[in-house]
Enzyme design. Structure first.
Site, PDB file in Angstrom:
ATOM      1  N   THR A  15      53.820  26.721 -19.068  1.00 24.92           N
ATOM      2  CA  THR A  15      54.113  27.760 -20.057  1.00 24.92           C
ATOM      3  C   THR A  15      54.743  28.963 -19.374  1.00 24.92           C
ATOM      4  O   THR A  15      55.763  29.493 -19.817  1.00 24.92           O
ATOM      5  CB  THR A  15      52.793  28.185 -20.754  1.00 24.92           C
ATOM      6  OG1 THR A  15      52.133  27.010 -21.205  1.00 24.92           O
ATOM      7  CG2 THR A  15      53.058  29.126 -21.904  1.00 24.92           C
ATOM      8  N   GLN A  54      49.832   8.998  -6.069  1.00 16.57           N
ATOM      9  CA  GLN A  54      50.195  10.010  -5.065  1.00 16.57           C
ATOM     10  C   GLN A  54      51.572   9.732  -4.474  1.00 16.57           C
ATOM     11  O   GLN A  54      52.346  10.669  -4.252  1.00 16.57           O
ATOM     12  CB  GLN A  54      49.136  10.073  -3.954  1.00 16.57           C
ATOM     13  CG  GLN A  54      47.794  10.620  -4.405  1.00 16.57           C
ATOM     14  CD  GLN A  54      47.920  11.865  -5.267  1.00 16.57           C
ATOM     15  OE1 GLN A  54      48.672  12.788  -4.942  1.00 16.57           O
ATOM     16  NE2 GLN A  54      47.197  11.909  -6.367  1.00 16.57           N
ATOM     17  N   ASP A  81      57.463  24.468 -11.240  1.00 15.75           N
ATOM     18  CA  ASP A  81      56.122  24.226 -11.789  1.00 15.75           C
ATOM     19  C   ASP A  81      55.420  23.210 -10.883  1.00 15.75           C
ATOM     20  O   ASP A  81      55.722  22.022 -10.941  1.00 15.75           O
ATOM     21  CB  ASP A  81      56.306  23.678 -13.210  1.00 15.75           C
ATOM     22  CG  ASP A  81      55.013  23.243 -13.867  1.00 15.75           C
ATOM     23  OD1 ASP A  81      53.939  23.350 -13.252  1.00 15.75           O
ATOM     24  OD2 ASP A  81      55.090  22.774 -15.015  1.00 15.75           O
TER      25      ASP A  81
HETATM   26  N1  LIG Z   1      47.421  32.479 -20.429  1.00 16.92           N
HETATM   27  C1  LIG Z   1      47.315  31.670 -21.498  1.00 16.92           C
HETATM   28  N2  LIG Z   1      46.663  32.090 -22.600  1.00 16.92           N
HETATM   29  C2  LIG Z   1      46.531  31.283 -23.658  1.00 16.92           C
HETATM   30  N3  LIG Z   1      46.988  30.023 -23.730  1.00 16.92           N
HETATM   31  C3  LIG Z   1      47.645  29.560 -22.672  1.00 16.92           C
HETATM   32  C4  LIG Z   1      47.856  30.347 -21.497  1.00 16.92           C
HETATM   33  N4  LIG Z   1      48.531  29.603 -20.596  1.00 16.92           N
HETATM   34  C5  LIG Z   1      48.721  28.401 -21.173  1.00 16.92           C
HETATM   35  N5  LIG Z   1      48.209  28.371 -22.420  1.00 16.92           N
HETATM   36  C6  LIG Z   1      48.167  27.199 -23.299  1.00 16.92           C
HETATM   37  O1  LIG Z   1      47.331  26.231 -22.636  1.00 16.92           O
HETATM   38  C7  LIG Z   1      47.889  24.937 -22.690  1.00 16.92           C
HETATM   39  C8  LIG Z   1      48.110  24.399 -21.255  1.00 16.92           C
HETATM   40  O2  LIG Z   1      49.099  25.185 -20.614  1.00 16.92           O
HETATM   41  P1  LIG Z   1      50.152  24.547 -19.583  1.00 16.92           P
HETATM   42  O3  LIG Z   1      51.206  25.587 -19.366  1.00 16.92           O
HETATM   43  O4  LIG Z   1      50.609  23.198 -20.072  1.00 16.92           O
HETATM   44  O5  LIG Z   1      49.255  24.398 -18.270  1.00 16.92           O
HETATM   45  P2  LIG Z   1      49.599  23.683 -16.888  1.00 16.92           P
HETATM   46  O6  LIG Z   1      51.086  23.471 -16.824  1.00 16.92           O
HETATM   47  O7  LIG Z   1      49.107  24.618 -15.825  1.00 16.92           O
HETATM   48  O8  LIG Z   1      48.813  22.413 -16.888  1.00 16.92           O
HETATM   49  C9  LIG Z   1      49.153  25.035 -23.512  1.00 16.92           C
HETATM   50  O9  LIG Z   1      48.811  24.671 -24.843  1.00 16.92           O
HETATM   51  C10 LIG Z   1      49.524  26.517 -23.436  1.00 16.92           C
HETATM   52  O10 LIG Z   1      50.186  26.960 -24.605  1.00 16.92           O
HETATM   53  N1  LIG Z   2      49.277  14.832  -7.075  1.00 25.70           N
HETATM   54  C1  LIG Z   2      48.595  14.627  -8.229  1.00 25.70           C
HETATM   55  N2  LIG Z   2      47.536  13.784  -8.247  1.00 25.70           N
HETATM   56  C2  LIG Z   2      46.845  13.555  -9.375  1.00 25.70           C
HETATM   57  N3  LIG Z   2      47.157  14.093 -10.556  1.00 25.70           N
HETATM   58  C3  LIG Z   2      48.196  14.943 -10.574  1.00 25.70           C
HETATM   59  C4  LIG Z   2      48.954  15.260  -9.431  1.00 25.70           C
HETATM   60  N4  LIG Z   2      49.907  16.137  -9.791  1.00 25.70           N
HETATM   61  C5  LIG Z   2      49.773  16.358 -11.104  1.00 25.70           C
HETATM   62  N5  LIG Z   2      48.736  15.631 -11.581  1.00 25.70           N
HETATM   63  C6  LIG Z   2      48.297  15.514 -12.967  1.00 25.70           C
HETATM   64  C7  LIG Z   2      47.396  16.589 -13.496  1.00 25.70           C
HETATM   65  C8  LIG Z   2      47.751  16.625 -14.963  1.00 25.70           C
HETATM   66  O1  LIG Z   2      47.018  15.654 -15.682  1.00 25.70           O
HETATM   67  C9  LIG Z   2      49.229  16.232 -14.999  1.00 25.70           C
HETATM   68  C10 LIG Z   2      50.160  17.407 -15.102  1.00 25.70           C
HETATM   69  O2  LIG Z   2      49.705  18.516 -14.333  1.00 25.70           O
HETATM   70  P1  LIG Z   2      49.545  19.981 -14.991  1.00 25.70           P
HETATM   71  O3  LIG Z   2      48.676  20.740 -14.064  1.00 25.70           O
HETATM   72  O4  LIG Z   2      48.931  19.808 -16.341  1.00 25.70           O
HETATM   73  O5  LIG Z   2      50.941  20.501 -15.096  1.00 25.70           O
HETATM   74  O6  LIG Z   2      49.472  15.541 -13.791  1.00 25.70           O
END
Ligand SMILES: Nc1ncnc2c1ncn2[C@@H]1O[C@H](COP(=O)(O)OP(=O)(O)O)[C@@H](O)[C@H]1O
Ligand SMILES: Nc1ncnc2c1ncn2[C@H]1C[C@H](O)[C@@H](COP(=O)(O)O)O1
Length: 207
Positions: A15, A54, A81
């Protein structure tokens, strides 16, 4: 300029990456999640698929770093990201420590990682999104990916411990830690501005 956003599952990296790319008008590099051929199987049976996943992530992330390098040399800004460092220092290390990846597979994986890492440039700024377990769980639920529904709290807790350890030893470049527990940059533009101000201050000495 290259900013890499790091943090646990659900911390809000994707996000924020999209919002920062929009703000700075830079290119965004997201994770290979939707077309990942192992992720669902991995969550169903970690010991069986840990090594495969991995290696897949490592290769996908390595290709990304080479692409970023080309953009960097063309003076283009990049928001990334998640990083290749997290694959090895967080996820693979945790799988090994939790005995979900065998010693043999882990050493094999590390050999590959070591061969690749010398060709990887660290980002200009590593932005760590620190989030406690309730925030992670809430946001993973909000995102509602079916294969993440059974992620155990223990798994997230172990990953958070690896993150804290890794971040406290990170010496490869500038580091900005943002506690996102009380930030909602999805709904509050001021919360996004807080992060952008911190980035500008860390990178450009503004504010
Ligand atoms: N700071 C925040 N406050 C509220 N909701 C958030 C925030 N950051 C992310 N979200 C929501 O949480 C969910 C997971 O966010 P995401 O960006 O996919 O996390 P990540 O990429 O770290 O796994 C999404 O639905 C997003 O809209
Ligand atoms: N290296 C990794 N090993 C296991 N799982 C992983 C790794 N990198 C990403 N992931 C997983 C964790 C989440 O389920 C998705 C996407 O990551 P997110 O933190 O939600 O962007 O992939």
């Amino acid at each position: 300029m290259h900013i890499a956003i790091v943090g646990n599952i659900g911390a809000g990296k994707t996000t924020l990456a999209n919002k920062l790319a929009h703000h700075f008008n830079w290119e965004v590099f997201l994770e290979d999640v939707d077309h990942n051929p192992y992720l669902k199987d991995f969550y169903d049976d970690m010991p069986r698929w840990a090594f495969h996943l991995q290696v897949y992530f490592l290769n996908s992330r390595f290709r990304q770093t080479q692409h970023i390098k080309k953009l960097q040399s063309a003076s283009k800004g990049v928001i990334q990201d998640r990083t290749i460092y997290e694959d090895a220092h967080i996820f693979a290390a945790n799988l090994h420590q939790s005995t979900l990846m065998s010693e043999r597979d882990y050493q094999n994986y590390l050999g590959l990682f070591e061969s690749m890492i010398s060709m990887v440039d660290p980002p200009d700024l590593l932005l760590y999104l620190r989030a406690d377990l309730p925030k992670l769980v809430q946001q993973i639920e909000r995102r509602n990916r079916d294969y993440e529904n059974n992620i155990k709290i223990e798994y997230l807790k172990n990953l958070n411990e690896h993150y804290e350890h890794w971040i406290s030893n990170y010496k490869s470049g500038r580091l900005l830690i943002v506690d996102v527990n009380n930030l909602d940059y999805v709904h509050n533009p001021e919360d996004l501005s807080v992060i952008i101000d911190k980035i500008n201050s860390t990178l450009f000495g503004l504010f």
